[in-house]
Design a protein around this motif. Sequence first.
Motif, PDB file in Angstrom:
ATOM      1  N   LEU A 174       1.801  -3.858  14.995  1.00  0.00           N
ATOM      2  CA  LEU A 174       2.052  -5.142  14.342  1.00  0.00           C
ATOM      3  C   LEU A 174       3.165  -5.902  15.060  1.00  0.00           C
ATOM      4  CD1 LEU A 174       1.650  -7.203  12.120  1.00  0.00           C
ATOM      5  CD2 LEU A 174       3.212  -5.891  10.683  1.00  0.00           C
ATOM      6  N   ARG A 175       4.243  -5.196  15.374  1.00  0.00           N
ATOM      7  CA  ARG A 175       5.360  -5.868  16.064  1.00  0.00           C
ATOM      8  C   ARG A 175       4.919  -6.343  17.439  1.00  0.00           C
ATOM      9  NH1 ARG A 175      11.460  -4.447  15.640  1.00  0.00           N
ATOM     10  NH2 ARG A 175      11.388  -6.712  15.552  1.00  0.00           N
ATOM     11  N   SER A 176       4.189  -5.509  18.135  1.00  0.00           N
ATOM     12  CA  SER A 176       3.715  -5.899  19.466  1.00  0.00           C
ATOM     13  C   SER A 176       2.842  -7.147  19.356  1.00  0.00           C
ATOM     14  CB  SER A 176       2.928  -4.742  20.094  1.00  0.00           C
ATOM     15  OG  SER A 176       2.319  -5.171  21.287  1.00  0.00           O
ATOM     16  N   THR A 177       2.023  -7.196  18.302  1.00  0.00           N
ATOM     17  CA  THR A 177       1.124  -8.336  18.113  1.00  0.00           C
ATOM     18  C   THR A 177       1.916  -9.619  17.867  1.00  0.00           C
ATOM     19  OG1 THR A 177      -0.440  -6.805  17.104  1.00  0.00           O
ATOM     20  CG2 THR A 177      -0.854  -9.153  16.778  1.00  0.00           C
ATOM     21  N   ILE A 178       2.900  -9.522  16.976  1.00  0.00           N
ATOM     22  CA  ILE A 178       3.685 -10.706  16.612  1.00  0.00           C
ATOM     23  C   ILE A 178       4.507 -11.195  17.805  1.00  0.00           C
ATOM     24  CG2 ILE A 178       5.614 -11.499  15.171  1.00  0.00           C
ATOM     25  CD1 ILE A 178       4.581  -9.606  12.975  1.00  0.00           C
ATOM     26  N   GLU A 302     -11.022 -10.495  13.544  1.00  0.00           N
ATOM     27  CA  GLU A 302     -10.858 -11.207  12.264  1.00  0.00           C
ATOM     28  C   GLU A 302      -9.396 -11.191  11.830  1.00  0.00           C
ATOM     29  OE1 GLU A 302     -15.279  -9.872  10.691  1.00  0.00           O
ATOM     30  OE2 GLU A 302     -13.507  -9.296   9.509  1.00  0.00           O
ATOM     31  N   THR A 303      -8.792 -10.025  11.970  1.00  0.00           N
ATOM     32  CA  THR A 303      -7.385  -9.917  11.561  1.00  0.00           C
ATOM     33  C   THR A 303      -6.487 -10.745  12.487  1.00  0.00           C
ATOM     34  OG1 THR A 303      -7.837  -7.698  10.799  1.00  0.00           O
ATOM     35  CG2 THR A 303      -5.532  -8.316  11.023  1.00  0.00           C
ATOM     36  N   TYR A 304      -6.747 -10.681  13.785  1.00  0.00           N
ATOM     37  CA  TYR A 304      -5.934 -11.462  14.715  1.00  0.00           C
ATOM     38  C   TYR A 304      -6.043 -12.951  14.406  1.00  0.00           C
ATOM     39  CZ  TYR A 304      -5.389  -7.292  17.658  1.00  0.00           C
ATOM     40  OH  TYR A 304      -5.072  -6.042  18.136  1.00  0.00           O
ATOM     41  N   ALA A 305      -7.227 -13.389  13.996  1.00  0.00           N
ATOM     42  CA  ALA A 305      -7.406 -14.813  13.700  1.00  0.00           C
ATOM     43  C   ALA A 305      -6.482 -15.244  12.564  1.00  0.00           C
ATOM     44  CB  ALA A 305      -8.857 -15.104  13.349  1.00  0.00           C
ATOM     45  N   ARG A 306      -6.299 -14.360  11.572  1.00  0.00           N
ATOM     46  CA  ARG A 306      -5.385 -14.715  10.473  1.00  0.00           C
ATOM     47  C   ARG A 306      -3.966 -14.882  10.984  1.00  0.00           C
ATOM     48  NH1 ARG A 306      -6.355 -10.047   6.256  1.00  0.00           N
ATOM     49  NH2 ARG A 306      -5.011 -11.252   4.858  1.00  0.00           N
ATOM     50  N   LEU A 307      -3.656 -14.207  12.081  1.00  0.00           N
ATOM     51  CA  LEU A 307      -2.307 -14.287  12.650  1.00  0.00           C
ATOM     52  C   LEU A 307      -2.244 -15.325  13.769  1.00  0.00           C
ATOM     53  CD1 LEU A 307      -1.692 -10.438  12.918  1.00  0.00           C
ATOM     54  CD2 LEU A 307      -0.781 -11.949  11.168  1.00  0.00           C
ATOM     55  N   ASN A 308      -3.281 -16.145  13.892  1.00  0.00           N
ATOM     56  CA  ASN A 308      -3.369 -17.173  14.952  1.00  0.00           C
ATOM     57  C   ASN A 308      -3.309 -16.576  16.353  1.00  0.00           C
ATOM     58  OD1 ASN A 308      -3.444 -19.349  13.110  1.00  0.00           O
ATOM     59  ND2 ASN A 308      -1.224 -19.159  12.842  1.00  0.00           N
ATOM     60  N   ILE A 309      -3.939 -15.433  16.505  1.00  0.00           N
ATOM     61  CA  ILE A 309      -3.890 -14.764  17.807  1.00  0.00           C
ATOM     62  C   ILE A 309      -5.289 -14.540  18.344  1.00  0.00           C
ATOM     63  CG2 ILE A 309      -3.475 -12.472  18.806  1.00  0.00           C
ATOM     64  CD1 ILE A 309      -0.756 -12.651  17.299  1.00  0.00           C
TER      65      ILE A 309
END
Length: 634
Positions: A174-178, A302-309
């Motif tokens: 999660l941190r890496s993603t953000i 799908e999950t990345y899309a919620r995080l604008n990624i």
Amino acid sequence: PSIEDLAKKVDGLSLDALADKYPACHPEINPLDLYRAHLANVLEPITGVDPKLIYTNLQWTSSLDKGDLALPTASLRLKGAKYDQLAKEWAEKFPENDAIYEKPVVSGIHMSFFYRSVPLVSSVIPLVREKGAEYGRNPYHGLRDPKDPSKGKKNMIVEFSSPNIAKPFHAGHLRSTIIGGFLANLYEGAGWNVRRINYLGDWGKQYGLLALSYVKYGDEDQLQKDPINHLFHLYVRISAEMAAEKDDITKRKEAGEDVSALEANSLDEQARQYFKKMTDRDPDALAMWKRFRDLSIVRYKETYARLNIRFDEYSGESQVSEDEMDKIGDEMVAKGICKEDKGAQLVDFSALVPGKEGKRLEKPIVRKKDGTALYLTRDISELLNRDKKYNFDHMIYVVASAQDLHLKQLFKIIELLGHKEIADKCQHINFGLVLGMSTRRGTVKFLDDILRDVADKMHETMRKNETKYNQVADPAGTADTLGISSVMVQDMSGKRINNYTFNMEAMTSFEGDTGPYLQYAHARVSSIRRKANLSDEDLASADLSLLTEPHAVNIVRMLAQWPDQVQNTLKTLEPTTVLTYLFKMTHALSSSYDHLQVVGSERELMKARMALYDAAHTVLGNGMRLLGLSPVER
Ligand code: ARG
């Protein structure tokens, strides 16, 4: 006036002339570049110092009461100078009625400069309006040649997120993603050509084991419906079985039983054989593995899309060619980088790198004795391959600090292979742990579960105010956005390297510097615009010289800093640099409302104040989007 007019007026210079005179000086996108250039121009005859030296030594102040820019005279390193004396002398000689600066204030060796409010306010607000979503972006930073855009942009690779299929997407991912999403946005906004790569953990014996589990217990329907959870459960189930089996074999062995038949038929051995089939590119084995991978990626997306990624590429450990690894392995042996040790190949850094560093790098294995490659081996090959494929100028790996040693080993091996220039282009962006993260439903830490829990919590809070709740068009969607903001802002609040404790209560609060508070501040400026009901033409024609109150001027002083804040973030690479600025802005806004009434004021004043708040809305939104947040309007 436009920034261009202002430059002509105060220095009689065109923007091109300023850009030629000073390094990285682009007043048309960054108003402070004009302020610095003008100050250096004025100080040039007064001080006799090279104006470029002054330009590059002007500093930000820690707060507005200390001025807008400061010059610590000692930073000029003049031979034999009495710096406090110089500061005093220069301040005295500074013109009484400069067009854009007040007379400087001196304290010791420091000269502090304050902007005059009228030219500031009347040039910065129109610039923010003109640039809109572009305000804060800088197309020059990533150019190969800042003077010649036709030479193209520099290439950046940001590798981030990189979860492991069939295993939980944990806090580290999660941190890496953000952080990775933020860095990719940052460099893109700075004019780089950015490639976002997700390097999946999707290879190794455990995927043989997973396939065995699917054959035994798999359910096609469930796999389609919820691949991530289904695969995880299959993996957990077979791992437990395998552990029990291992225990049993050990006990029997200790009791003197012959266990060779059991061992030859064990899950561990079956998994090894299955994975061997995968590496031998057996079509059936590969087809099953590919289905697991593809279905998981659909869900991740799908999950990345919620995080604008989004990612340009889902690469992964599976994509590394065995042939290439063999070749590099041979090269490492030939160059004396690795040596045999009980049938395995390892890199003994203490014999290759002098001193403490060699010891610290330890002795990683790059080939097991059964001939298989490892995580590190794959990274070596993948890095060299990316260099060939993408011709990158810089590459960032966003990986937890738990893997500091791994990345140091990787970069050092690349260097020992004779590719120092490649190693020098690589950078590990690390981060600390998230403590105390678990969901209300149980213990498994899937990202989706966390985001759902936080959204539920936000929804509960929103329901507490029924009147306001009824005004939100899509409460569930808003709750989801607020939940995501809560998690992201908490994550980005401290320096990356610090550990922090996942605290649902604190992060979802509307009090303090939280995600919901930031969203509230943004929605509030939005609502003023709705209530004021003024058109864009109204705002464009506003008489900005009416903005004389300190609260109004201070907000503009902060708006003027935004492009510089982004430039500074390119140096710190810390999301908290942006966040700290945004929270300062929200505090300045919230304390201004009582002093700068919009609705109910006389029309011209209303227009001017609305133009101010509208510019603040733009900058808050730009900052939030840079961080990867979705600003809400209500
Ligand atoms: N999949 C790895 C993990 O979850 C992270 C990969 C990091 N990137 C790399 N190139 N090694 O630990």
